[in-house]
Structures are given as structure tokens and as C-alpha cells.
Motif scaffolding. Sequence first.
Motif, short mmCIF file in Angstrom:
data_model
loop_
_atom_site.label_atom_id
_atom_site.label_comp_id
_atom_site.label_asym_id
_atom_site.label_seq_id
_atom_site.Cartn_x
_atom_site.Cartn_y
_atom_site.Cartn_z
N LYS A 128 -18.30 -26.59 -23.19
CA LYS A 128 -16.93 -26.72 -22.70
C LYS A 128 -15.90 -26.77 -23.82
CE LYS A 128 -19.04 -27.03 -18.85
NZ LYS A 128 -20.36 -26.90 -19.47
N THR A 129 -16.37 -26.92 -25.09
CA THR A 129 -15.39 -27.03 -26.17
C THR A 129 -14.69 -25.70 -26.41
OG1 THR A 129 -17.15 -26.69 -27.81
CG2 THR A 129 -16.54 -28.95 -27.32
N THR A 130 -15.43 -24.60 -26.39
CA THR A 130 -14.81 -23.30 -26.64
C THR A 130 -13.75 -22.95 -25.60
OG1 THR A 130 -16.75 -22.49 -27.84
CG2 THR A 130 -15.23 -20.84 -26.95
N PRO A 131 -14.08 -22.98 -24.30
CA PRO A 131 -13.03 -22.66 -23.32
C PRO A 131 -11.91 -23.68 -23.31
CG PRO A 131 -15.03 -23.37 -22.20
CD PRO A 131 -15.38 -23.15 -23.65
N GLY A 132 -12.23 -24.97 -23.49
CA GLY A 132 -11.18 -25.99 -23.50
C GLY A 132 -10.19 -25.76 -24.64
N GLN A 133 -10.71 -25.44 -25.82
CA GLN A 133 -9.84 -25.17 -26.96
C GLN A 133 -9.00 -23.91 -26.74
OE1 GLN A 133 -13.08 -25.49 -29.96
NE2 GLN A 133 -11.62 -26.73 -31.11
N LEU A 134 -9.62 -22.86 -26.21
CA LEU A 134 -8.87 -21.62 -25.97
C LEU A 134 -7.78 -21.83 -24.92
CD1 LEU A 134 -11.54 -18.77 -26.04
CD2 LEU A 134 -9.52 -18.98 -27.49
N MET A 135 -8.07 -22.61 -23.88
CA MET A 135 -7.07 -22.89 -22.85
C MET A 135 -5.87 -23.59 -23.47
SD MET A 135 -9.80 -24.14 -19.95
CE MET A 135 -8.61 -24.95 -18.85
N GLY A 136 -6.13 -24.62 -24.29
CA GLY A 136 -5.04 -25.36 -24.91
C GLY A 136 -4.25 -24.52 -25.87
N ALA A 137 -4.94 -23.74 -26.70
CA ALA A 137 -4.25 -22.90 -27.68
C ALA A 137 -3.42 -21.82 -26.99
CB ALA A 137 -5.25 -22.28 -28.63
N ALA A 138 -3.96 -21.24 -25.92
CA ALA A 138 -3.24 -20.19 -25.20
C ALA A 138 -1.94 -20.71 -24.59
CB ALA A 138 -4.13 -19.59 -24.11
N SER A 139 -1.92 -21.98 -24.23
CA SER A 139 -0.73 -22.55 -23.60
C SER A 139 0.39 -22.82 -24.59
CB SER A 139 -1.08 -23.85 -22.85
OG SER A 139 -1.82 -23.55 -21.69
N VAL A 140 0.07 -22.86 -25.89
CA VAL A 140 1.10 -23.01 -26.93
C VAL A 140 1.40 -21.66 -27.58
CG1 VAL A 140 1.84 -24.34 -28.93
CG2 VAL A 140 0.22 -25.33 -27.34
N ASP A 141 0.39 -20.82 -27.67
CA ASP A 141 0.51 -19.43 -28.14
C ASP A 141 0.95 -19.33 -29.59
OD1 ASP A 141 -0.02 -16.78 -27.51
OD2 ASP A 141 2.06 -16.34 -26.99
N LEU A 142 0.39 -20.18 -30.45
CA LEU A 142 0.50 -19.97 -31.90
C LEU A 142 -0.68 -19.11 -32.34
CD1 LEU A 142 1.36 -23.45 -33.49
CD2 LEU A 142 2.91 -21.65 -32.71
N PRO A 143 -0.56 -18.41 -33.47
CA PRO A 143 -1.70 -17.67 -33.98
C PRO A 143 -2.96 -18.54 -34.01
CG PRO A 143 0.24 -17.12 -35.24
CD PRO A 143 0.64 -18.23 -34.31
N SER A 144 -4.04 -18.05 -33.41
CA SER A 144 -5.25 -18.85 -33.23
C SER A 144 -6.48 -17.97 -33.41
CB SER A 144 -5.28 -19.45 -31.81
OG SER A 144 -4.13 -20.20 -31.53
#
Length: 571
Positions: A125-141
Motif C-alpha cells: 500500500k505504500t507505493t499507491p498511497g505515496q503516488l496518490m498523495g504526490a499526484a494531489s500536489v503535482d510537484l515533480p515526483s
Amino acid sequence: MTDKKPRRSSHWYGKLDKDGFIHRSWMKNQGFPDQAFDGRPIIGICNTWSELTPCNSGLRDLAEGVKRGVWEAGGFPVEFPVMSLGETQMKPTAMLFRNLLAMDVEESIRAYGIDGVVLLGGCDKTTPGQLMGAASVDLPSIVVSSGPMLNGKYKGSDIGSGTDVWKFSEAVRAGDMTLQDFMNAESGMSRSKGVCMTMGTASTMASLVEAMGMSLPTNAALPAVDARRMALAHMTGKRIVEMVDEDLKPSDILTKEAFENAILANAAVGGSTNAVVHLLAIAGRVGVDLSLDDFEIGGEFPLLVNCMPSGKYLMEDFCYAGGMPAVLSELGSHIRSAKTVLGGDISTYAQGAENYNTDVIKTFDAPVKPAAGLRVLRGNLAPNGAILKPSAATDALLEHEGEAYVFENIEDLKANIDRDDLPVTPDTILVLKGCGPKGYPGMPEVGNMPIPKVLVQQGVRDMIRVSDARMSGTAYGTVILHVSPEANAGGTLALVKTGDRIRVSASGGVLELLVSEDELTARRADWQPEEPHYTRGYAKLYIDTVLQADKGADLDFLVGKDTRLVTRESH
């Protein structure tokens, strides 16, 4: 300060006033010199390291590799922790907390003065959880996965995380394996840091992240303890600095085409059913219109990767055979054009790739199984859809009609599954209720119910099982999952009774309860939902706001993104 356009971090560290003084001065207590704040990109390293998440226990070391790359490229790396979700350690299920991790990641990225972020994850769950959070801020990731463990070993043979746990457990229940042998296999299964070395959810998500272009090539399969993974972390640190300069964001990469590539890749690698609920949730954050219907493009796709639980090899073998670059090369023209973290097209990930073992990575002409992608089933029992993984199922059960035996909840199942007088046959369809997002809560990995002991002792190793739960990506069997709406949301699943007949057709995409509408209407009038298991805290917030499985099981108020800069200061 430089003459370039002010970076996001300059709103923290570039101001020549009281607030700038506070932000810089307190960071300097760690020994950072003045030039660290000269306008260079500040890179956050979002780390889910934890000793309670064994899959991620190597991430503290990988963070050092990322830092080397960031410094080399002229950036300033700063590591920060977020909640770590140990799939094998947390109760009632790590999935309950995926959205909490996503909130933690989103708000940490938003609140701190960083310009880009490296996501260090691995466990399911760490990979999707991190991607969900990062996508909601939309900084280079960009993602660096922890990598799979070395192959498990027992009595001179390879054994696989999860997959062989289920096999050994059934063998003990059948009397074919001693309890002592079962216990002896325990230490040999997990021999190094890293995630499950089967194609479980962790390795599936790492593979799909690579297929979507959100990591550098080879990220999915390099073993956790392979020196090349540390080198990959170093190169990732270097690349994220360049991505900040290019303003290359998740929204540029996570397009509809990227998600379609993930769906096709999931079919090709025999990936986890959990990929469905995670991809739907990530798409909801980035604003891509993705639905269960889109997953049908993988339904007729062949299984190319011969890894457990759908095949016989493990992730270490997959790595040495060529990993995801070799798979993408084999997929060829089926892959949609889409941008990656390297800035070019995903097709570049396959350039120069070689397949070093065609028994591990098969070709289109000679796949492990044809038409083995995930199937979406619909009908009155799952009007909003359910999921089946044919590559891990018994072919003879993919078209079946039988009587249901119903377990009202997980406690009912555990109390009765080993009864000597349980009235079931190999044709029975086991039904489990109360294990959806709201019901458990959190939608646990219990959908691959144990085969009843009375049948295990007769040599039965598979039968159709239907639930609103999930199952581990390491699991196998003819298991129908993610029934939506779930029982606790008033779905038809709540109305099923022992003795009802159910029809399943994988080829037709059908999951039908063969009970008249009049009878179902009468049952619905008598139905009462269970009392919630939690009445406070995050779990209550989750139960009150979680979406159903066909929508990704995100919290309804977290869908979408907010890219605004926080302007109010803390002092």
C-alpha cells in the motif's frame, strides 16, 4: 540567489525577512552551509522506512543513494518520514490506512518548502498511497521501490512469499505436511530485505510504476540487496533535480495512455488484482477518467511472465531474465505512446532490452497462458462490477453454476470452515460477506478463503469463492473479488443465502445470483446493516467517506488535487 525564476522553495528559504530567517536558521542546526539555500532545487525524500514494515527495511540505505545523486546534480536533499504500512504486520488490514498515508504524503509535500520529491516505498500500500498523495500536489515526483527479496529456499527448492504459505497451510490442514516442516520453512522463505519475491501486489505495483514511466527503467525487479538498486537510487536523485528544472510533473506522465499501459502490463506480468483498486484511486487523484470498463482491454491479453502465483519462477529470476524492459520490448506496438520521468516516450524503456530466459519471460507467440488478463464480472450480484484473475484460476471453474454456502462475516468463516459436517461439495460456491471497504473496515485480503477442511482432505485445492474482499497478489485460485456494492453498503451480496444458485462466466463477464427479483425485493426489505466496527478516529472517518471498490476505495473528499501554494506563515 540566482537569476532564474524563483522556485517553490524560495517562498520558505529565499525571503530576507523574519520568516526566511526562521526557516533557514533552524535548518542550519543540522550543519547545512549558506549555499544550501542559494536557490538550488530542494528535493524531498519521502521515506516509508520502518522496522515494522519489513518490505521497506532497506529504504534507509536507499535514501543515502538518492541523496548522493541529488547533491551531484546540484540539488539539496532533505529526507522526511511518512506513515509506513506493513502489509504483513498491521491489523485489521493495511488497506484501511492507504488513504491515511496518502493524506500524510500530500500534506507533507504541500506544507514543506520542497521543489520535487522522491517517493521511497515498496510494501503493497505504500507505493499507491505515496503516488496518490504526490499526484494531489503535482510537484515533480519519481519513485524508487525497495525491491524484491532474494528467492526463498526450502529443502533445496525455491519457495515464494505468500504463494507457498497458502500451499503449505492447506497441506498441513490436509495432513500432507507436518506442522514441524511448516515451521521449518518459515525462515527460508524470507532471506533478505525487500518485498515479496512473487508477483504479489508490491512487485506488481513496482512493475506498473515502471510501465507508467514514473520510475527509471529496471526499478521493478532489481533485488533489494543488489548493488544496482543503490546505483538506481543514485541516478534517481540526479534525475529528480533535472525534472524540477524541466517542471515535469505527475500530471504530465500519468495520462490515460499511461494507465492503459499499466493495465496491459498487469496482464502481461500476471499482476495482482489489487492493481485495479490502486490504479483507480491514483487516476482519481490525477483527474484521469478511468473505470472498470477500461480494465477489459487487458482481458484478452496473454500472460508473458512465468512468475508465481500464475507461474513457477520468482522476481529474482524475472530480473535476471530482463525485467520490465524485456516485457515492454515484447509488448512492442501494443504499448501506447506516453511520457516518462526521463522526458521521452515509454518506448525508450524497451530500447536495447534483451530477454535472457524465454522460460521466464515468454513471447506473444508462446505465452504462459493466452487471454489471461483480469476479467470484470457484472450481474445482479455485482451490478457495479467484480474482479477475477484467470491466470491464477482453475480453467474448469471459469464457467460454472453451483449452490452458495454463505459466511456472514470473517468470524463466521473462521468458526466453521473446518467443521467436519460442513455441507459443501467441490461444486459449491463459497460466499463471504462483510469484508468490503466499509464492512471490515478496509477491504482485507481474505477473499481467497481456505478450502473447507472436509474438501481439503479429499484433495480439493480450488473452488469458486465470492466476496467483497481483496486477496493478496501472492494468492491464487478461482476467486471473485471486489464485489460492488459491498454487503455493508446494501449490495445484493448482503442478500445471498446458503442454497441460492450462482452462475459465473468469465468469458461472458457474468456474476449472477439466480434468485427472482421479487424474492430479492422481499429480502432487501428485511435486511439490516451491521453496526460499524469503529465509532471514532480515522477509522470512523474512513467508514463514513470511503468510496466503493469500483471507484478505487479512496475517501470521497480526497479525489482530485490542490496545487495551490500555501502562503500563510507559521509565525
